[in-house]
Design a protein around this motif. Structure first.
Motif, PDB file in Angstrom:
ATOM      1  N   LEU A 415       0.680  -1.266   0.131  1.00 30.40           N
ATOM      2  CA  LEU A 415       0.045   0.120  -0.096  1.00 30.40           C
ATOM      3  C   LEU A 415       0.873   1.337  -0.028  1.00 30.40           C
ATOM      4  N   PRO A 477      -4.643  -4.394   1.455  1.00 33.22           N
ATOM      5  CA  PRO A 477      -3.817  -5.168   0.450  1.00 33.22           C
ATOM      6  C   PRO A 477      -3.424  -6.442   0.528  1.00 33.22           C
ATOM      7  N   GLN A 500      -7.532  -6.878  -3.408  1.00 33.97           N
ATOM      8  CA  GLN A 500      -6.731  -7.679  -4.157  1.00 33.97           C
ATOM      9  C   GLN A 500      -8.032  -8.556  -5.012  1.00 33.97           C
ATOM     10  N   LEU A 526      -2.550  -1.269  -8.162  1.00 35.04           N
ATOM     11  CA  LEU A 526      -3.229  -0.639  -6.857  1.00 35.04           C
ATOM     12  C   LEU A 526      -3.397   0.998  -7.065  1.00 35.04           C
TER      13      LEU A 526
END
Length: 575
Positions: A415, A477, A500, A526
């Motif tokens: 992250l 994450p 995810q 991401l």
């Protein structure tokens, strides 16, 4: 007509310890009311007896040890008018009453749900307040009863009325002993409870007080528990999951305990032993050999439970423990529980497939139910502006968040790497929760650090909704996961999530609707999905919030509990 009154000699009185002024006031008020009734009955008796009773003995106001007598003349014109009733149940009511359901369950006011009378007699005010909050929470979750409270302390009535509940005041035995007329306390209290039962249509009396209630017959119609569930390990202090699930089970009582308690309970009636987070069994073991010994002993006790008639139920929360120092011990433990479990609960189809493959579990012993939401527990979420102001966060700009304990398996470095890729000046990242191990921030650019809000602390329960509601999206994450309470908590507070693309999470999150989905382990992916949320118009963000809330509300503990309860009761052929 002359009446003889008995009066205690001052020298014969025994000093008593002081009581709180509120309690003394309540007792004196009760005695005054009873004395008023007795004088009224005395006046009526005098009118009927005429000259047949030239003298009567009038008992004193309080208990006495020695008595002297003096003559007292009463003016007949000063005798009060008799009140219509005195003994409980003498009054004729216009019809049964309905208790108020409380401010937080006002929607139950017209529902025909049973009335449960809960006694707090002999309980301190602090204990009453704490128990009242638990009962309110149960009522919110079940929506299947309305409480009527009973107390023997008039100073506590405001606790119930403040929450919008009705309460009845039950006199103490000491107060009844002190009243004139030679009242039998047990008989009076039993009659009082019968009157309460008839007036409020009480279906069951639940005694939570230190002073037990006298027995009173309960009408048929409110079902009794058909089975008992003993659960291990008890994590209710840290996670409301167990409390929410067990509160929703119909006609199954629950209690925390170990396998020994389950064995004892199984000898009394249908019993389930529910295993959660089983790795806690050997967590304190000094080495692998000790962990294996604990596992073997536990499995032997499960066999004794089965011999006593008990049933093992297992919830598989994770494919493997997040922190597992003794993998061989866990493998033996999981295989042993799977072989002995009458029912295995999982919260995703992905988890069901894993358990079936790993342990050869047939479909009839598996039950897939979603992880329930937390909307009933936290109620309406705080407004984002209020939440940010409460936490001292900037009120303007997009805020991404990670809320909860920071542990290695949650993959926070991914992250941080993705956040560093975002254009500066457009968003902030909140990382709030206890860090174990500490988060490494030394390698981040100073410009990134300026937009990073890190709070290494245990989040208070009362502020947890504020931490989530302050964020425009919660980023989760972690990847190796079968279910997520953090995910359901964010959705329950109408906060979109970024997760995810792993199968178990894709069963809950739909990209672009209630959240965003990125490629597993890919920081660039991401960052791209976080940027997409930054660029989304305000209407889309509002729509995502609403979709997140709808997802959580569909995962209601009420129907989850009913489905689990039906399968459990079917195992013992009851229900």
């Amino acid at each position: 007509m002359t009446i003889v009154s008995r009066e205690s000699h001052p020298a014969a009185l025994t000093p008593r310890p002081f009581a709180p002024a509120s309690r003394l006031h309540a007792q004196l008020e009760l005695q005054a009311r009873e004395l008023h009734d007795l004088r009224a009955r005395l006046g009526a008796a005098l009118a009927e007896l005429g000259t047949l009773a030239p003298t009567l003995l009038a008992p004193p106001l309080g208990p006495v040890r020695r008595s002297s007598y003096r003559r007292l003349t009463i003016d007949a014109n000063r005798i009060p008018e008799p009140r219509p009733t005195w003994w409980p149940g003498d009054a004729e009511t216009a019809g049964p009453l309905r208790p108020a359901p409380g401010h937080r369950c006002a929607g139950l006011i017209d529902d025909q749900v049973p009335v449960v009378a809960v006694s707090f007699c002999g309980v301190a005010a602090a204990t009453t307040a704490a128990a009242l909050e638990q009962i309110t929470e149960q009522q919110i979750l079940r929506r299947a009863f309305v409480p009527l409270f009973i107390t023997d302390d008039a100073s506590q009535l405001h606790l119930f009325r403040h929450q919008g509940y009705d309460a009845e005041l039950l006199p103490t035995r000491d107060a009844l002993d002190a009243c004139p007329g030679g009242i039998d306390p047990d008989r009076f209290l039993a009659a009082r409870l019968v009157a309460i039962r008839e007036t409020w249509q009480v279906g069951r009396f639940v005694d939570m007080g230190a002073t037990p209630l006298p027995p009173v017959a309960e009408p048929d119609g409110l079902p009794r528990p058909l089975a008992t569930l003993v659960f291990y390990k008890d994590y209710r202090r840290y996670n409301p999951y167990q409390h929410l699930l067990y509160a929703a089970l119909p006609r199954i009582g629950s209690m925390a305990g170990d396998v020994e308690l389950a064995i004892a309970q199984a000898r009394l009636g249908p019993t389930f032993f529910h295993v959660n987070w089983e790795e806690a069994l050997y967590r304190g073991a000094p080495d692998a050999a000790a962990a294996l010994a604990l596992v073997d002993g536990f499995l032997e006790r499960l066999d004794l439970l089965h011999a006593a008639g008990g049933q093992v139920v297992w919830t598989v929360h994770n494919s493997e423990p997040h922190d597992n120092p003794f993998p061989d011990a866990y493998a033996r433990l999981a295989a042993g529980i799977a072989a002995r479990a009458a029912l295995v609960l999982v919260h995703s189809r992905t988890a069901a497939a894993l358990v079936a493959e790993r342990h050869g579990m047939p479909d009839e012993r598996l039950l897939v139910v979603p992880h329930g939401g937390y909307h009933a527990l936290y109620g309406d979420r705080p407004k984002p502006a209020v939440a940010r102001q409460t936490l001292g966060l900037p009120e303007q700009g997009v805020l991404f968040g990670f809320v909860g304990n920071v542990r290695a398996y949650k993959n926070l470095p991914l992250l941080l790497e993705a956040f560093a890729r975002l254009p500066r000046g457009r968003a902030r990242l909140l990382v709030a929760g206890r860090q174990d191990p500490p988060l490494e921030l030394d390698g981040l650019d100073p410009a990134v650090l300026q937009e990073l809000v890190v709070r290494d602390e245990v989040i208070e329960d009362g502020l947890l909704p504020h931490h989530l509601a302050a964020c425009d999206a919660i980023v989760l994450p972690f990847g190796r996961i079968l279910t997520s309470g953090s995910l359901m908590l964010a959705l329950s507070l109408e906060v979109p999530v970024i997760v995810q693309a792993v199968p178990s999470l894709l069963e809950v999150v739909t990209d672009g609707q209630n959240g965003m989905v990125f490629e597993p382990g890919d920081a660039a992916s991401l960052a791209e999905r976080m940027t997409a949320l930054l660029d989304a118009p305000g209407r889309q963000r509002v729509a995502m919030r609403r979709a997140a809330g709808r997802t959580a509300r569909r995962c209601d503990w009420g129907w989850i509990g009913r489905r689990v309860g039906e399968r459990l009761l079917a195992l013992v052929n009851v229900g």
